[in-house]
Design a protein around this motif. Sequence first.
Motif, PDB file in Angstrom:
ATOM      1  N   LEU A   1      -5.915   8.802  -4.371  1.00  0.00           N
ATOM      2  CA  LEU A   1      -5.418   9.627  -3.266  1.00  0.00           C
ATOM      3  C   LEU A   1      -5.804   9.066  -1.893  1.00  0.00           C
ATOM      4  N   GLY A   2      -6.558   7.962  -1.906  1.00  0.00           N
ATOM      5  CA  GLY A   2      -7.006   7.408  -0.632  1.00  0.00           C
ATOM      6  C   GLY A   2      -8.051   8.294   0.021  1.00  0.00           C
ATOM      7  N   LEU A   3      -8.756   9.092  -0.806  1.00  0.00           N
ATOM      8  CA  LEU A   3      -9.731  10.050  -0.273  1.00  0.00           C
ATOM      9  C   LEU A   3     -11.166   9.623  -0.507  1.00  0.00           C
ATOM     10  N   ASP A   4     -11.364   8.475  -1.188  1.00  0.00           N
ATOM     11  CA  ASP A   4     -12.732   8.071  -1.498  1.00  0.00           C
ATOM     12  C   ASP A   4     -13.549   7.910  -0.219  1.00  0.00           C
ATOM     13  N   ARG A   5     -13.014   7.181   0.737  1.00  0.00           N
ATOM     14  CA  ARG A   5     -13.731   6.960   1.998  1.00  0.00           C
ATOM     15  C   ARG A   5     -13.803   8.245   2.825  1.00  0.00           C
ATOM     16  N   GLU A   6     -12.645   8.933   2.885  1.00  0.00           N
ATOM     17  CA  GLU A   6     -12.555  10.186   3.668  1.00  0.00           C
ATOM     18  C   GLU A   6     -13.567  11.217   3.157  1.00  0.00           C
ATOM     19  N   THR A   7     -13.651  11.360   1.823  1.00  0.00           N
ATOM     20  CA  THR A   7     -14.558  12.340   1.212  1.00  0.00           C
ATOM     21  C   THR A   7     -16.014  11.946   1.460  1.00  0.00           C
TER      22      THR A   7
ATOM     23  N   LEU B   1       0.850  -1.183   0.000  1.00  0.00           N
ATOM     24  CA  LEU B   1       0.000   0.000   0.000  1.00  0.00           C
ATOM     25  C   LEU B   1       0.889   1.237   0.000  1.00  0.00           C
ATOM     26  N   VAL B   2       0.789   2.030  -1.055  1.00  0.00           N
ATOM     27  CA  VAL B   2       1.569   3.271  -1.150  1.00  0.00           C
ATOM     28  C   VAL B   2       0.615   4.437  -0.941  1.00  0.00           C
ATOM     29  N   LEU B   3       0.954   5.296   0.002  1.00  0.00           N
ATOM     30  CA  LEU B   3       0.080   6.419   0.353  1.00  0.00           C
ATOM     31  C   LEU B   3       0.766   7.754   0.079  1.00  0.00           C
TER      32      LEU B   3
ATOM     33  N   LYS C   1       1.536  10.536  -5.892  1.00  0.00           N
ATOM     34  CA  LYS C   1       0.396  10.633  -4.969  1.00  0.00           C
ATOM     35  C   LYS C   1       0.537  11.853  -4.054  1.00  0.00           C
ATOM     36  N   THR C   2       1.760  12.114  -3.606  1.00  0.00           N
ATOM     37  CA  THR C   2       1.993  13.260  -2.716  1.00  0.00           C
ATOM     38  C   THR C   2       1.741  14.573  -3.442  1.00  0.00           C
ATOM     39  N   GLY C   3       2.247  14.682  -4.672  1.00  0.00           N
ATOM     40  CA  GLY C   3       2.019  15.890  -5.465  1.00  0.00           C
ATOM     41  C   GLY C   3       0.536  16.118  -5.715  1.00  0.00           C
TER      42      GLY C   3
ATOM     43  N   PHE D   1      12.516  12.809  -7.203  1.00  0.00           N
ATOM     44  CA  PHE D   1      11.370  12.920  -6.301  1.00  0.00           C
ATOM     45  C   PHE D   1      10.666  14.264  -6.471  1.00  0.00           C
ATOM     46  N   GLN D   2      11.442  15.337  -6.528  1.00  0.00           N
ATOM     47  CA  GLN D   2      10.866  16.677  -6.655  1.00  0.00           C
ATOM     48  C   GLN D   2      10.144  16.858  -7.997  1.00  0.00           C
ATOM     49  N   VAL D   3      10.758  16.368  -9.069  1.00  0.00           N
ATOM     50  CA  VAL D   3      10.136  16.482 -10.397  1.00  0.00           C
ATOM     51  C   VAL D   3       8.862  15.633 -10.447  1.00  0.00           C
ATOM     52  N   GLY D   4       8.922  14.431  -9.891  1.00  0.00           N
ATOM     53  CA  GLY D   4       7.739  13.574  -9.863  1.00  0.00           C
ATOM     54  C   GLY D   4       6.597  14.193  -9.079  1.00  0.00           C
ATOM     55  N   LYS D   5       6.951  14.812  -7.970  1.00  0.00           N
ATOM     56  CA  LYS D   5       5.942  15.438  -7.106  1.00  0.00           C
ATOM     57  C   LYS D   5       5.325  16.663  -7.788  1.00  0.00           C
TER      58      LYS D   5
END
Length: 200
Positions: free
Chosen positions: A183-189, A5-7, A150-152, A36-40
């Motif tokens: 984004l792992g926000l489906d449940r949160e939203t 699981l990558v968050l 995902k973080t970006g 990392f910075q470019v990906g974000k």
Amino acid sequence: MVKQLVLPIKDSNILSQIKDTLLNNFIYGRRNYTVFQVGKATLLRVSDVLALKYDDVFASDGSIHSRVLIHDKKTGKPNELYLEPVSNDLKVYYNWLESNGIHSEWLFPSLKKQNIGTDTHINERQFYRIMQKVGDLLGIDYLGTHTMRKTGAYMVYQQSGHDIALVMDLLNHSSQKMTLKYLGLDRETKERKLRRVNFD
């Protein structure tokens, strides 16, 4: 084998620790940090970040192209990258490449292979191992190659006032549902919206 699981990284202190570890705990830390910075900042998939060519980003005088047009490897869709948010990191990276005499057609060369005369870019497996080492050093078990994307995306979502349409567009997704799940926000939203409903 259980899929990891990558968050997204939601805590700014943890994000700072990850960036610091990428930069300072590897021989080629400046390269790893810049990946990392470019990906974000671009929200690209890791395969597309690592496949960027040097000339995609830098002009012959070392200046940075403000926009880059690529085609996503996975979807084949055109994708225009806006590099302004990461231009300072790219300038530092350009100087690092120059001062170390590193010349490659790739933006993120695999420097091990360059030493034996083969010019290729760092691959996904190598970057996965880098992220796993960062996770081991910091005691974080949810890092992987999708962490930066995902973080970006999460940062854009939060700082744009939850503009899910913008995040969808940047991720080249075809549905809001896909983006919220990513984004792992489906449940949160869903729970946040349900809290606003008066069931009396």
